[in-house]
Design an enzyme around this catalytic site. Structure first.
Site, PDB file in Angstrom:
ATOM      1  N   HIS A 163     -28.080 -22.703 -37.191  1.00  0.00           N
ATOM      2  CA  HIS A 163     -29.091 -23.333 -36.333  1.00  0.00           C
ATOM      3  C   HIS A 163     -28.476 -23.978 -35.089  1.00  0.00           C
ATOM      4  CE1 HIS A 163     -31.700 -23.953 -40.222  1.00  0.00           C
ATOM      5  NE2 HIS A 163     -31.702 -22.702 -39.804  1.00  0.00           N
ATOM      6  N   PRO A 164     -27.661 -23.265 -34.306  1.00  0.00           N
ATOM      7  CA  PRO A 164     -27.086 -23.902 -33.116  1.00  0.00           C
ATOM      8  C   PRO A 164     -28.140 -24.135 -32.040  1.00  0.00           C
ATOM      9  CG  PRO A 164     -26.542 -21.568 -33.125  1.00  0.00           C
ATOM     10  CD  PRO A 164     -27.229 -21.856 -34.442  1.00  0.00           C
TER      11      PRO A 164
END
EC number: 1.1.99.1
Length: 556
Positions: free
Chosen positions: A473-474
């Protein structure tokens, strides 16, 4: 070649923009994607249960790797991102989680971001969605993205895990995307009624790709954005294995939708970013923006794994002799084990009362295996994925070369704050308490990982250092706002430049409480209206839960 708009990246947001902008037949759009098509015959991306497969290769995965993470025993850690039409919606875990209402209200506290509050954004979540059980104040009924809710009776472990959370004193919620996120309940998934992955390529591009005003180029690796002074006027890219660049002009805007890793990388190669970094690679400075590539955030998670005493886990589905039947059932009927991602129950809790909204997320899985399909336990088992939601740790993305084929340097600085360690210790201890509730007595065997001998703070910390993994989930590397480190304004327009927007997860000022795909799609829908000059959808009047200092759980 000339187009009104050039979109870089056919991912969760880029496909939304391509579809919405070409609803106007007089608007021409070029959509550039470095990966290939989303081959519908490839079970690896189309079968929900096969979600681990795309992460094991490089056809659909950029397969980035971090620099040695200093607080994680210097491990180089995975950073998979989607490559191909659909972007990361083509390879993600298909969990449809929007985050907490207070995440967006928190964004809206920033000056000039007031229209990013939850009630301003909720209509755009609804616009994007078709939920299989029908629409209501929180969910849409005729949007491009198919959302499937978990149905009773799928697997007894799901209901047992939710019941165990309640027995530990936490609330039950029937909709993690509805009135109340806090608590344990069924999880929504981006899966079609026919058991296929509902990527944005399927949901959005399928309706738009035949339009004469939309041109899609796959295997098109963007080299850089072309500027005339401070105005973005086009894009240069490399097609396939060619070393000869191709160019196109953008009469109106260039829309950068390449994600939290590639968007800052492309800006830096184009001369937008930290002047000292660009000078290292002799890149002419177009505009200095020190925040490009900074503010990198992610969710870190770990697995607590247990033996299952009853033969109700998915362990048989891992045996090769069962897989032809599972595949046939899915291929011809869109049903069975293959038609689910099997993240059908989960939850959000506050680990301590100092948190105003949930800071810990759970995904329950009725099998013991790593997310990427490795290290499967060779027996019936189940596991909890658990991790913190809003870590104060911040990292960066920085180019290492002018070559578009070379990956950038990525450093998340995972676990660099004391808060991180406290949250993960709390998460392990709370999870063990939940797992030892009566609802799971029938199923729970020994603790496989981390193992009952792992008890002290020091032992728990070492387990986290060695075994915690990215949740993929960057975000945050081109953050929206108006401070000195902001990259874009409240409409995605890059500060100090004209004709250039960033529209993807990189513009999130702070990471949200949950998976990112649904909110990235919402961002695409909301900014599409801004680009088109359309009036924003009317603000929602739906209510939503705020803890307001309530105890984190009921007393027994």
């Amino acid at each position: 070649m000339q187009f009104d708009y050039i979109i870089i990246g056919a991912g969760s947001a880029g496909n939304v923009l391509a579809t919405r902008l070409t609803e106007d037949p007089n608007t021409t759009v070029l959509l550039l994607e470095a990966g290939g098509p989303d081959y519908r015959f490839d079970f690896r991306t189309q079968m929900p249960a096969a979600l681990a497969f795309p992460l094991q290769g490089k056809r659909y995965n950029w397969a980035y790797e971090t620099e040695p993470e200093p607080f994680m025993n210097n491990r180089r850690m995975e950073c998979g991102r989607g490559k191909g039409l659909g972007g990361s919606s083509l390879i993600n875990g298909m969990c449809y989680i929007r985050g907490n209402a207070l995440d967006l209200d928190n964004w809206a506290q920033e000056p000039s971001l007031e229209n990013w509050s939850y009630l301003d954004c909720l209509p755009y979540y609804r616009k994007a969605e078709t939920r299989d059980v029908g629409e209501n104040d929180y969910h849409g009924g005729d949007g491009p993205v198919s959302v499937t809710t978990s149905k009773p009776g799928v697997n007894p472990l799901f209901e047992a895990m939710i019941e165990a959370g309640m027995q530990a004193g936490y609330p039950r919620t029937d909709d993690l995307n509805g009135y109340q996120q806090e608590g344990f309940g069924p999880m929504d998934r981006t899966v079609t009624p026919h058991g296929r992955r509902a990527s944005t390529a399927r949901g959005y591009l399928d309706q738009a790709k035949s339009r004469p005003n939309l041109t899609i180029r796959t295997h098109a690796m963007t080299d850089h954005i072309i500027f005339d002074g401070k105005r973005a006027v086009g894009v240069e890219w490399l097609e396939g294995d060619s070393t000869i660049p191709t160019r196109a002009a953008a009469n109106k805007e260039v829309l950068l939708c390449a994600g939290a890793i590639a968007s800052p990388q492309i800006l830096q190669r184009s001369g937008v970013g930290n002047a000292e970094l660009l000078a290292e690679f002799d890149i002419p400075l177009v505009h200095e923006l020190p925040g490009v590539g900074e503010n990198l955030q992610d969710h870190l998670e770990m697995y607590l794994q247990y033996e299952c005493k009853e033969p109700v886990s998915l362990y048989p589905a891992l045996q090769w002799w069962n897989q032809p039947r599972i595949g046939a059932e899915w291929l011809f009927g869109g049903t069975g084990v293959g038609a689910s991602n099997h993240f059908e129950a989960g939850g959000f809790i506050r680990s301590r009362e100092e948190f105003a909204w949930p800071n810990i997320q759970y995904h329950f899985l009725p099998v013991a295996i790593n997310y990427n399909g490795s290290n499967a336990v060779k027996e019936h088992g189940f596991q909890c994925h658990v991790g913190s939601m809003r870590s104060p740790s911040r990292g960066h993305v920085r180019i290492k070369s002018r070559d578009p084929h070379q990956h950038p340097g990525i450093l998340f600085n995972y676990m660099s704050h004391e808060q991180d360690w406290q949250e993960f210790r709390d998460a392990i201890r709370i999870t063990r308490e939940i797992m030892h509730q009566p609802a799971l007595d029938q199923y729970r065997g020994r603790e496989i990982s981390p193992g009952v001998e792992c008890q002290t703070d020091e032992q728990l910390d070492e387990f986290v250092r060695n075994h915690a993994e990215t949740a993929f989930h960057p975000c945050g590397t081109c953050k929206m706002g108006y401070d000195e480190m902001a990259v874009v304004d409240g409409e995605g327009r890059v500060h100090g430049l004209e004709g250039l927007r960033v529209v993807d997860a990189s513009i999130m000022p702070q990471i949200i409480t949950g998976n990112l795909n649904a909110t990235t799609i919402m961002i695409g829908e909301k900014i599409a209206d801004m680009i088109r000059g359309k009036e924003a959808l009317p603000r929602s009047t739906a209510g939503y839960f705020v803890a307001n200092g309530m105890p984190v759980r009921a007393k027994k």
